[in-house]
Each structure stands twice: as structure tokens, then as C-alpha cells.
Design a protein around this motif. Sequence first.
Motif, PDB file in Angstrom:
ATOM      1  N   LEU B 100       0.830  -1.197   0.000  1.00 40.36           N
ATOM      2  CA  LEU B 100       0.000   0.000   0.000  1.00 40.36           C
ATOM      3  C   LEU B 100       0.869   1.254   0.000  1.00 40.36           C
ATOM      4  O   LEU B 100       0.646   2.190  -0.778  1.00 40.36           O
ATOM      5  N   ALA B 101       1.906   1.251   0.857  1.00 39.03           N
ATOM      6  CA  ALA B 101       2.797   2.405   0.945  1.00 39.03           C
ATOM      7  C   ALA B 101       3.505   2.623  -0.385  1.00 39.03           C
ATOM      8  O   ALA B 101       3.634   3.760  -0.858  1.00 39.03           O
ATOM      9  N   ALA B 102       3.934   1.540  -1.018  1.00 38.43           N
ATOM     10  CA  ALA B 102       4.640   1.657  -2.298  1.00 38.43           C
ATOM     11  C   ALA B 102       3.725   2.222  -3.371  1.00 38.43           C
ATOM     12  O   ALA B 102       4.130   3.100  -4.150  1.00 38.43           O
ATOM     13  N   SER B 103       2.457   1.765  -3.404  1.00 34.61           N
ATOM     14  CA  SER B 103       1.544   2.295  -4.433  1.00 34.61           C
ATOM     15  C   SER B 103       1.248   3.771  -4.193  1.00 34.61           C
ATOM     16  O   SER B 103       1.145   4.545  -5.147  1.00 34.61           O
ATOM     17  N   LEU B 104       1.123   4.171  -2.925  1.00 37.43           N
ATOM     18  CA  LEU B 104       0.891   5.591  -2.632  1.00 37.43           C
ATOM     19  C   LEU B 104       2.068   6.435  -3.100  1.00 37.43           C
ATOM     20  O   LEU B 104       1.887   7.498  -3.704  1.00 37.43           O
ATOM     21  N   LEU B 105       3.268   5.913  -2.838  1.00 39.13           N
ATOM     22  CA  LEU B 105       4.480   6.633  -3.228  1.00 39.13           C
ATOM     23  C   LEU B 105       4.529   6.824  -4.738  1.00 39.13           C
ATOM     24  O   LEU B 105       4.815   7.909  -5.255  1.00 39.13           O
ATOM     25  N   VAL B 106       4.217   5.766  -5.465  1.00 37.51           N
ATOM     26  CA  VAL B 106       4.235   5.826  -6.931  1.00 37.51           C
ATOM     27  C   VAL B 106       3.184   6.819  -7.426  1.00 37.51           C
ATOM     28  O   VAL B 106       3.438   7.622  -8.327  1.00 37.51           O
ATOM     29  N   ALA B 107       1.987   6.793  -6.824  1.00 40.54           N
ATOM     30  CA  ALA B 107       0.907   7.687  -7.248  1.00 40.54           C
ATOM     31  C   ALA B 107       1.307   9.146  -7.029  1.00 40.54           C
ATOM     32  O   ALA B 107       1.119  10.006  -7.904  1.00 40.54           O
ATOM     33  N   VAL B 108       1.895   9.445  -5.857  1.00 43.79           N
ATOM     34  CA  VAL B 108       2.314  10.815  -5.562  1.00 43.79           C
ATOM     35  C   VAL B 108       3.399  11.253  -6.543  1.00 43.79           C
ATOM     36  O   VAL B 108       3.371  12.374  -7.077  1.00 43.79           O
ATOM     37  N   GLY B 109       4.351  10.361  -6.809  1.00 43.78           N
ATOM     38  CA  GLY B 109       5.426  10.660  -7.749  1.00 43.78           C
ATOM     39  C   GLY B 109       4.890  10.988  -9.129  1.00 43.78           C
ATOM     40  O   GLY B 109       5.315  11.954  -9.768  1.00 43.78           O
ATOM     41  N   LEU B 110       3.918  10.203  -9.591  1.00 43.72           N
ATOM     42  CA  LEU B 110       3.316  10.443 -10.907  1.00 43.72           C
ATOM     43  C   LEU B 110       2.606  11.789 -10.953  1.00 43.72           C
ATOM     44  O   LEU B 110       2.725  12.544 -11.924  1.00 43.72           O
ATOM     45  N   ALA B 111       1.864  12.087  -9.884  1.00 45.31           N
ATOM     46  CA  ALA B 111       1.126  13.349  -9.831  1.00 45.31           C
ATOM     47  C   ALA B 111       2.080  14.535  -9.900  1.00 45.31           C
ATOM     48  O   ALA B 111       1.856  15.492 -10.649  1.00 45.31           O
ATOM     49  N   VAL B 112       3.163  14.461  -9.127  1.00 45.46           N
ATOM     50  CA  VAL B 112       4.143  15.559  -9.107  1.00 45.46           C
ATOM     51  C   VAL B 112       4.777  15.708 -10.474  1.00 45.46           C
ATOM     52  O   VAL B 112       4.916  16.820 -11.009  1.00 45.46           O
ATOM     53  N   THR B 113       5.153  14.598 -11.099  1.00 44.55           N
ATOM     54  CA  THR B 113       5.777  14.645 -12.423  1.00 44.55           C
ATOM     55  C   THR B 113       4.838  15.274 -13.449  1.00 44.55           C
ATOM     56  O   THR B 113       5.246  16.138 -14.239  1.00 44.55           O
ATOM     57  N   LEU B 114       3.582  14.878 -13.439  1.00 44.98           N
ATOM     58  CA  LEU B 114       2.608  15.438 -14.386  1.00 44.98           C
ATOM     59  C   LEU B 114       2.451  16.936 -14.173  1.00 44.98           C
ATOM     60  O   LEU B 114       2.367  17.703 -15.137  1.00 44.98           O
ATOM     61  N   ARG B 115       2.419  17.306 -12.911  1.00 47.14           N
ATOM     62  CA  ARG B 115       2.262  18.726 -12.584  1.00 47.14           C
ATOM     63  C   ARG B 115       3.428  19.540 -13.139  1.00 47.14           C
ATOM     64  O   ARG B 115       3.252  20.591 -13.745  1.00 47.14           O
ATOM     65  N   ILE B 116       4.650  19.030 -12.959  1.00 41.64           N
ATOM     66  CA  ILE B 116       5.847  19.732 -13.438  1.00 41.64           C
ATOM     67  C   ILE B 116       5.817  19.845 -14.951  1.00 41.64           C
ATOM     68  O   ILE B 116       6.080  20.906 -15.533  1.00 41.64           O
ATOM     69  N   VAL B 117       5.429  18.731 -15.605  1.00 39.41           N
ATOM     70  CA  VAL B 117       5.375  18.747 -17.088  1.00 39.41           C
ATOM     71  C   VAL B 117       4.364  19.786 -17.566  1.00 39.41           C
ATOM     72  O   VAL B 117       4.619  20.540 -18.511  1.00 39.41           O
ATOM     73  N   GLU B 118       3.190  19.834 -16.920  1.00 36.81           N
ATOM     74  CA  GLU B 118       2.155  20.808 -17.276  1.00 36.81           C
ATOM     75  C   GLU B 118       2.684  22.228 -17.143  1.00 36.81           C
ATOM     76  O   GLU B 118       2.480  23.071 -18.019  1.00 36.81           O
ATOM     77  N   ASN B 119       3.351  22.489 -16.018  1.00 35.58           N
ATOM     78  CA  ASN B 119       3.903  23.827 -15.772  1.00 35.58           C
ATOM     79  C   ASN B 119       4.893  24.219 -16.844  1.00 35.58           C
ATOM     80  O   ASN B 119       4.884  25.335 -17.355  1.00 35.58           O
ATOM     81  N   LEU B 120       5.757  23.256 -17.192  1.00 37.39           N
ATOM     82  CA  LEU B 120       6.760  23.541 -18.222  1.00 37.39           C
ATOM     83  C   LEU B 120       6.092  23.843 -19.555  1.00 37.39           C
ATOM     84  O   LEU B 120       6.493  24.752 -20.282  1.00 37.39           O
ATOM     85  N   LYS B 121       5.026  23.099 -19.867  1.00 39.04           N
ATOM     86  CA  LYS B 121       4.314  23.308 -21.136  1.00 39.04           C
ATOM     87  C   LYS B 121       3.698  24.706 -21.170  1.00 39.04           C
ATOM     88  O   LYS B 121       3.780  25.428 -22.160  1.00 39.04           O
ATOM     89  N   ASP B 122       3.024  25.061 -20.041  1.00 39.46           N
ATOM     90  CA  ASP B 122       2.370  26.373 -19.960  1.00 39.46           C
ATOM     91  C   ASP B 122       3.389  27.490 -20.136  1.00 39.46           C
ATOM     92  O   ASP B 122       3.180  28.447 -20.874  1.00 39.46           O
ATOM     93  N   ARG B 123       4.528  27.309 -19.453  1.00 37.47           N
ATOM     94  CA  ARG B 123       5.548  28.347 -19.508  1.00 37.47           C
ATOM     95  C   ARG B 123       6.083  28.479 -20.932  1.00 37.47           C
ATOM     96  O   ARG B 123       6.283  29.565 -21.442  1.00 37.47           O
ATOM     97  N   ALA B 124       6.283  27.359 -21.575  1.00 40.94           N
ATOM     98  CA  ALA B 124       6.800  27.384 -22.948  1.00 40.94           C
ATOM     99  C   ALA B 124       5.804  28.029 -23.886  1.00 40.94           C
ATOM    100  O   ALA B 124       6.165  28.722 -24.832  1.00 40.94           O
ATOM    101  N   ALA B 125       4.501  27.826 -23.624  1.00 44.82           N
ATOM    102  CA  ALA B 125       3.475  28.409 -24.508  1.00 44.82           C
ATOM    103  C   ALA B 125       3.403  29.917 -24.328  1.00 44.82           C
ATOM    104  O   ALA B 125       3.201  30.659 -25.288  1.00 44.82           O
ATOM    105  N   VAL B 126       3.575  30.401 -23.105  1.00 43.09           N
ATOM    106  CA  VAL B 126       3.436  31.838 -22.836  1.00 43.09           C
ATOM    107  C   VAL B 126       4.682  32.594 -23.238  1.00 43.09           C
ATOM    108  O   VAL B 126       4.614  33.659 -23.827  1.00 43.09           O
ATOM    109  N   GLN B 127       5.854  32.015 -23.004  1.00 43.73           N
ATOM    110  CA  GLN B 127       7.106  32.742 -23.212  1.00 43.73           C
ATOM    111  C   GLN B 127       7.518  32.716 -24.681  1.00 43.73           C
ATOM    112  O   GLN B 127       7.766  31.646 -25.227  1.00 43.73           O
TER     113      GLN B 127
END
Lengths: 177, 222
Positions: B100-127
Motif C-alpha cells: 500500500l505504501a509503495a503504491s501511494l508513493l508511486v501515485a504521488v510521484g506520478l502526480a508531481v511529475t505530471l504537474r511539473i510537465v504541465e507547468n513547463l508546457k504552460d511556460r513554454a506556450a506563454v514565453q
Amino acid sequence: MQSMAPEAADSERVAGWLREHGGAVRGFLYGVVGRLEALDDMVQEVFVRAWQGRERYEERGHARAYLLQIADRVACDRFRRKKPESTLGDSVWEIGERGAEANDPSRTAAHNEAAGRLDEALEELTPLQRRALLLRYYGQLSFNEIAETLGCPLNTALSHCHRGLQMLRQHFGGDEL
Amino acid sequence: MNDEHQENLELRRMLEEAMPMERAEAGAGPLDSLDPETAALRRAWQRFRELLEAGGPTEIERAAGNILPIVEKVEAQKEAGSSEKARRAPRRFRWSAVALAASLLVAVGLAVTLRIVENLKDRAAVQPKNPSAVARGDKTAVPNQIARNPNDTTARPTNKNADVAANNDATDSWNDSVDDDITAVARATALVKQDWYAQSGSIGAVETGVSDLSRELDQGPL
């Protein structure tokens, strides 16, 4: 009267089987495999399997038949009698010495002689004939039960018993019959 | 078929007589009442039984008391089985918690990674990229004029639109205000970056727009 816990009742039942039928199981296994040194392990395995399958067993007064059917499977799983046990005499002496009755040399010698003759008689039989006759003797199994244990049709089981008896008749015929 | 069945019945009857079970032995007929074949088989069976009783290991075993060690072994096996069960239960719970702990860790990691990718995309589109790159031949750069123009900040015409725009540019009238001209130039410049095929037509439109713009500037004040 206080009723026994199920676990304790099971334990008591298997211990009772061991006291009552342990000798028959041991004799049957010896007759089938012919190796005295492996008998204790095999008897133990029979009772362990009986313990593990105790929930499937229905008490109908056929405990010995149930145990011998397990013993037959154990014997088939392990090995079969291959050749006359040449060291049987020594082994019997070793075991006999542990008991108080074994201190009587004439008794042990008589047993030794009978064991040797039994060995010769068993060697005349094919493995299936031996199993069929030993199941009849030790387990008091009906011919239908013997067929079921051997995994063959009734007429085949009858045939094994008949031919086995004929072999014994020939074997004993020379000196006694 | 019937003969075979009859033979089996006969064989069974003979064997029941020759090999009586202990409980039925009292009811079994005496030897002299049996036919010779069955009687001989009965004698062989009796001799075999005597040997099993005298020479089998059961008698020695009882005398030596070998049953007891086997009882102990079975009991030990039994206890080992039950303690194994008891050991398995907490171990299973521990493994579930770790999973259970391992799956939670993986889920949090995926969420953070997606968030960072989204931010980078937004920044690239605006700049916007460096406008000087356009002058140096970077065909994909977005000029500053477009970024500053509120109408065209997010405009991304398709190739099809680019072709149409390029064709229409030749017939566009550039007689409006300077702002319109600037807008037209910016739009054409944006179209240039789409692809080389579109650019070949769009460069002409840019040139036309620029020349119209300079004409407007020459003609009068802004």
C-alpha cells in the motif's frame, strides 16, 4: 461432561488411529516397499497426511481402510519393493534389542526366520498382487475397496488377488501345502 | 458379456471363500466343504497370514514401543503447522502495508511529475522566443510583435489556413490604418513559421505587407 475443543478432538482421533492402526500401516508399508529403514518416515508421512485430510474424512468405522489407502499412495509416491531385503535380519535384531521381549533369543530367531520366509513369499508376487493381498489382510478391505484403492476395475482387482493367491500356493506348495 | 459377468461373480465368490475377512471368518465354511481349488487357495492365504503375523514388522514394533516416537513426530509436525499459520498472518499484513505504501508513493510521484510537465508546457506556450532569431532565419520563432499584440498572442493557424492566407494576401487591400498593416504583417509572419511550403508563399505576402507599410509611412503621419 465438558465437550472437547474441535482441535483437541481431531488430535485425539489421529492419536487413536496411530495407536490402533499404526502397526497395520507399518506392516502394509513393509510388505509393499520392503525397506525397514524407511518405514518410520513413511508411517509418519501417512499420519501427517491423515491429519491434514482429517476434515475430509467421514467417521464410518473405516479408519484402517482410510489409512491404508493413504499408505498405498505414500508407498507409490516413494518407491516400491525392489529386491529382497538382505539386511532384514540385522535390522530386526537392532529394533528387537530395544524392547524387553527382544532379550529372548529364541523368540527373535523365530521372528527372523519367519521374516525371511515372508520376504521370499512377497518376492513371488507382482507389485499389484502384493498391494491387493496386503490391503485385504491389513485393511480388511472388500474387493470393491481394493479396486478403488488400486485404481482399477473390480474384475482386474479380483484377477490380481486370484493370481497372487495362485503364486503363493505354488510357492508354499513345495514344502507345506 | 453375460458369461464374463458370471465368471466375475464366480471368481468373487471363490475369493470371498478363500480370503475371508476377520469379521466374516467365523461364518466362512470349513475347508472340507470347499471345492479343491478354493480349499488350496484358502490354505495358501492362511499360510501367508501366519507369515505376516510372525514375520511382519508389527510384532517387533509393538515390542520395541516404536509407536511413541512416531506420535511425537506427528505432534511436532502438527505444532509446526499451526505455528506456521500463526506466523503467516502478521507477515501477510506486513506485506499488504508495504504494498500500500509503495503504491501511494508511486501515485504521488506520478502526480508531481505530471504537474511539473504541465507547468513547463504552460511556460513554454506563454514565453516567446527571441525575436532576433526571426531575423537570423529561425523560421519557428514567434516575433515580439505578435506576443505584444493582444489579438494574435495565441493565434496558431493551420497549414491549410496558412495557404489560404498566403493566397489571399496577394489580393488584400492595404489602404487601412497603419495598425491594420502591422496586424497583417504580424499575421503573415506567424504564418511563415508553419512550414517550408507555406513559407514560400507567405514570404511574398510579408514583402507586400512591408512595402505597403512603408508606403503608408511615406504618405503621411501616423
